[in-house]
Design a protein around this motif. Structure first.
Motif, short mmCIF file in Angstrom:
data_model
loop_
_atom_site.label_atom_id
_atom_site.label_comp_id
_atom_site.label_asym_id
_atom_site.label_seq_id
_atom_site.Cartn_x
_atom_site.Cartn_y
_atom_site.Cartn_z
N ASN A 17 0.81 -1.21 0.00
CA ASN A 17 0.00 0.00 0.00
C ASN A 17 0.85 1.27 0.00
OD1 ASN A 17 -2.40 -1.42 0.04
ND2 ASN A 17 -2.49 -1.48 2.27
N GLY A 18 2.04 1.16 0.58
CA GLY A 18 2.94 2.31 0.62
C GLY A 18 3.32 2.77 -0.78
N SER A 28 0.02 13.54 -7.85
CA SER A 28 -0.63 14.76 -7.42
C SER A 28 0.31 15.95 -7.57
CB SER A 28 -1.08 14.64 -5.97
OG SER A 28 -1.61 15.86 -5.50
N LEU A 86 0.45 8.04 -5.70
CA LEU A 86 -0.59 9.07 -5.67
C LEU A 86 0.00 10.43 -5.32
CD1 LEU A 86 -3.54 7.19 -3.93
CD2 LEU A 86 -3.48 8.05 -6.27
N ARG A 87 0.89 10.47 -4.32
CA ARG A 87 1.53 11.74 -3.96
C ARG A 87 2.33 12.30 -5.13
NH1 ARG A 87 3.11 8.88 0.93
NH2 ARG A 87 1.69 9.42 2.64
N ALA A 101 1.49 2.42 -3.49
CA ALA A 101 0.32 3.08 -4.06
C ALA A 101 0.20 4.51 -3.54
CB ALA A 101 -0.94 2.29 -3.74
N ARG A 102 0.42 4.70 -2.24
CA ARG A 102 0.36 6.05 -1.66
C ARG A 102 1.44 6.96 -2.25
NH1 ARG A 102 -0.67 3.21 3.20
NH2 ARG A 102 1.53 3.37 3.75
N ASN A 103 2.65 6.42 -2.39
CA ASN A 103 3.75 7.20 -2.96
C ASN A 103 3.46 7.62 -4.39
OD1 ASN A 103 5.14 6.92 -0.56
ND2 ASN A 103 6.34 5.16 -1.27
#
Length: 321
Positions: free
Chosen positions: A125-126, A136, A132-133, A128-130
């Protein structure tokens, strides 16, 4: 690009790769072990063909220019440094990179194929978060760049609609806006007047004082006209020594009053600041026309021009309706 090894056999570690911050290093290292490391010489480009893959800089640096395939690149180049990645969007939407990617120095790149990127997203999940950041941030940067382009485009558009000598609007602006003003006035039943101005004996002025002085006279006349109008009025350089004033919501009486005021002020204009050169007498002839019925903008201009001709025939330095 030349393959020089694999990630598993290299001295590089997962901790050096920003996208994998927060991911289990042992599991991620095992997944990346077979990924190729390629060397890209200074100045060489990444050649992706139709494949979607992600690159992470291990050593050196890349330069990325966007939108080269569409011909819309404005020359903006971003830099990708060690630990940073490029090609994420290509992987996510399964298309070849639309970026020109080249090495700004000799560089080593970790190549991660699209299917592996998706497996790693499922595992961590990390990651995926990275992603997205990162995306963005890049969207924000792209939006800021778009705003800069729009402002620059508006700046050049305004330049193209203004006369470079006088600063007044030019014929391109007039051809675009006058038909709209006429249509608006006819639709709303409001008056619209037009004043055509011709500087008297301007050829003689140029012959006597020279063309640079003629340019000064035009600028001075334009300044007089601009200063004598309402904020809702418009001044145009129609061509040569001819100027035009458009007066929305102004009927015959107000239009004649404006023209007479400008005629009087034009006589007082100072062309030469150095009074030793003398102060030539600058005057103008003014033709006023008001929009009538369903007349077109062409008819309005023709009527103002005819009135201008009558002002000249009557001795110049005057207003004719």
């Amino acid at each position: 690009m030349e393959q020089i090894g694999t990630f598993g056999a290299s001295p590089y570690e997962v901790g050096d790769l920003q996208l994998f911050n927060g991911c289990d290093e042992r599991t991620t290292s095992q997944a990346l072990a077979g990924c190729a490391i390629v060397r890209l010489p200074h100045g060489a480009q990444v050649k992706d063909g139709y494949s979607a893959r992600m690159y992470i800089v291990l050593r050196g640096a890349l330069e990325v220019a966007a939108d080269t395939s569409s011909g819309m690149s404005d020359g903006t180049v971003s830099k990708v440094l060690p630990g940073e990645s490029v090609g994420e969007q290509a992987v996510l939407d399964d298309t070849a990179n639309l970026f020109a990617i080249s090495a700004s120095e000799d560089s080593d790149l970790l190549v991660i194929e699209a299917d592996l990127v998706w497996r790693l997203i499922d595992q961590c999940n990390g990651l995926a978060r990275n992603l997205l950041r990162l995306l963005s941030f890049r969207i924000r940067a792209a939006n800021a760049q778009l705003r800069r382009r729009q402002k620059l485009g508006e700046f050049y558009r305004q330049l193209s609609l203004n006369d470079s000598l006088t600063g007044l609007y030019n014929r391109a602006w007039l051809n675009d806006m006058l038909p709209r003003m006429v249509a608006t006035a006819q639709r709303g039943g409001t008056p619209l007047s037009l004043v055509m101005i011709d500087l008297d004996h301007f050829k003689r002025f140029n012959d006597t004082h020279g063309h640079p002085a003629g340019d000064d006279a035009l600028r001075a006349a334009a300044g007089v006209v601009s200063a004598g109008l309402r904020p809702t009025d418009f001044a145009v350089r129609y061509g040569g020594e001819e100027l035009m004033v458009i007066l929305p919501d102004a009927g015959e009486q107000l239009a004649v009053m404006v023209a007479e005021r400008l005629c009087w002020r034009l006589q007082e204009v100072v062309v030469f600041q150095d009074m030793r050169q003398g102060l030539p007498h600058i005057t103008g002839s003014f033709g006023v026309a008001c929009l009538a019925g369903d007349a077109s903008e062409t008819t309005l201009i023709e009527r103002a021009d005819a009135a201008l001709y009558r002002a000249k025939q009557a001795g110049r330095n005057r207003v004719a309706l």
